[in-house]
Design a protein around this motif. Sequence first.
Motif, short mmCIF file in Angstrom:
data_model
loop_
_atom_site.label_atom_id
_atom_site.label_comp_id
_atom_site.label_asym_id
_atom_site.label_seq_id
_atom_site.Cartn_x
_atom_site.Cartn_y
_atom_site.Cartn_z
N LYS A 183 6.40 13.35 -1.25
CA LYS A 183 6.85 11.96 -1.08
C LYS A 183 5.96 11.19 -0.10
O LYS A 183 5.77 9.99 -0.25
N GLU A 186 2.99 9.89 -2.01
CA GLU A 186 3.40 8.79 -2.89
C GLU A 186 3.63 7.51 -2.09
O GLU A 186 3.18 6.43 -2.49
N GLN A 187 4.30 7.63 -0.96
CA GLN A 187 4.57 6.44 -0.14
C GLN A 187 3.28 5.86 0.44
O GLN A 187 3.10 4.64 0.48
N HIS A 197 1.27 4.13 -2.57
CA HIS A 197 1.92 3.14 -3.43
C HIS A 197 2.84 2.17 -2.70
O HIS A 197 3.15 1.11 -3.24
#
Length: 510
Positions: free
Chosen positions: A220, A223-224, A227
């Motif tokens: 995560k 991803e954070q 994006h």
Amino acid sequence: MITGDIKNKVDAVWDAFWTGGISNPLEVMEQITYLLFIRRLDDEQTLALEKANLLGTPLEGNPFPEGIDDQGLPYNDLRWSAFKDRHADEMFEIVGNRVFPFIKNMRGEESTYAHFMKDARLSIPNAGMLQRVVDRLDKVPMENRDTKGDIYEYLLAKIASAGQNGQFRTPRHIIELMVHMTAPKPGDRIVDPASGTCGFLVGASEYMRANHADAINSGKGREQYHHEMFHGFDFDNTMLRIGSMNMLLHGIEQPDIRYRDSLAEANTGDAEAYSLILANPPFAGSLDYENTAKDLQQIAKTKKTELLFLALFLRLLKPGGRAAVIVPDGVLFGSSKAHKELRRILVEEQKLDAVVKLPSGVFKPYAGVSTAILFFTKTDSGGTDNVWFYDVQADGMSLDDKRNPLFAADKLGALAELSDDEHVKNNLPDVLRRWADRDGGELERARTEQSFCVPRKDIAAQGYDLSLNRYKEIVHEEVEHRAPTEILDELDLLEKDIVGGMAQLREMLA
């Protein structure tokens, strides 16, 4: 840090444009950005083919389709590696009439970068010039992420050194200072509402890689980071293209870089959406007052963009969010109702952490305006006990129009290790060190020092004036003067000597 050899190769690309008659540095940068995007697509195609061949799976993630286009010609012709060795006239035909239309209408890549290529236009006027540019750009190494980022930063610096549109670029060492003082962390949502070339966002991304690599490399956190962490807004499409490419070449896959007039009424839907603001908003910029967001005018009824941006920052930050923003000195002591009210809000309703005064030459040769960096935290419930002030007198560069470095590269910036003697030429490392102690030893510093703290009540008593000189105490050296009678007696003796000398001269001439 790029080597002299790479700099020479980048300079050769730049010179190919200038000798070919394209002298606007922004246009040069825009065309280089297009060509770098085309070169990136070729790299993506190569990776997709290698993956498919290695795993024996269907081709995926390939920007260029297999087969032929609607003209009956192979899509493979559009790849950088395919057209770079063609005859100049053939290359010019392929790039101008096939590659650029292709990237303008890309549907396979829903990225920020593809979005800003939709109005791409080849402005290189002839085949010979295009061949020179492609040949020279092909020699620039773009495999390593850090090298790619440094090369693009070097190109951006050339925009400034060309003497045009340098206002879009905040000095990198000032960005470094602001980023390290605010210390981005995993989970932050960082925004620059006047992003330009995205220098602040790039600085924050480099800080994250250096200090939180484990948290952003997988799951995560990754991803954070790629994006959701970085957001930049501007209403200049050229700047958006350049800024997006800057982020890409620094390894950010999908930053949120968007066309937006941040002050407009239509853009009010992201209140309290961000945890960190890093910005150098435009000073005295043009403003469509009628379309300015009404909630900003309620905070500061003014046409001054620097004040409206401060009101905007307060709206964008979520409670607990922090900001580091550059403002002109007038924001610190302006006497209008809007000036005073914004300063009162920062001190009484939010938590004003620091005012770092910068030397007036920081933005030369493009502007000689005096500026400061405001650091504050949104609380909506006050919290300002003391405001930390620092008077930066040197930033490692000469403060004239030339802005020459005063040290070797390892002594510049906010992270350099300097002796006390060297501190005189570069205060930034000291700013960073003392900032960390602002709730400790800095509270005991006298107001005669380069940094000190001022209690909230003292600032309120001064009408919320935030100019450093309002609180700094100057130590005047005591000078002992001789007694007047002693000076008069000495003058009397001198006069007698002169009269005597003139009498002797007359006797000699008689």
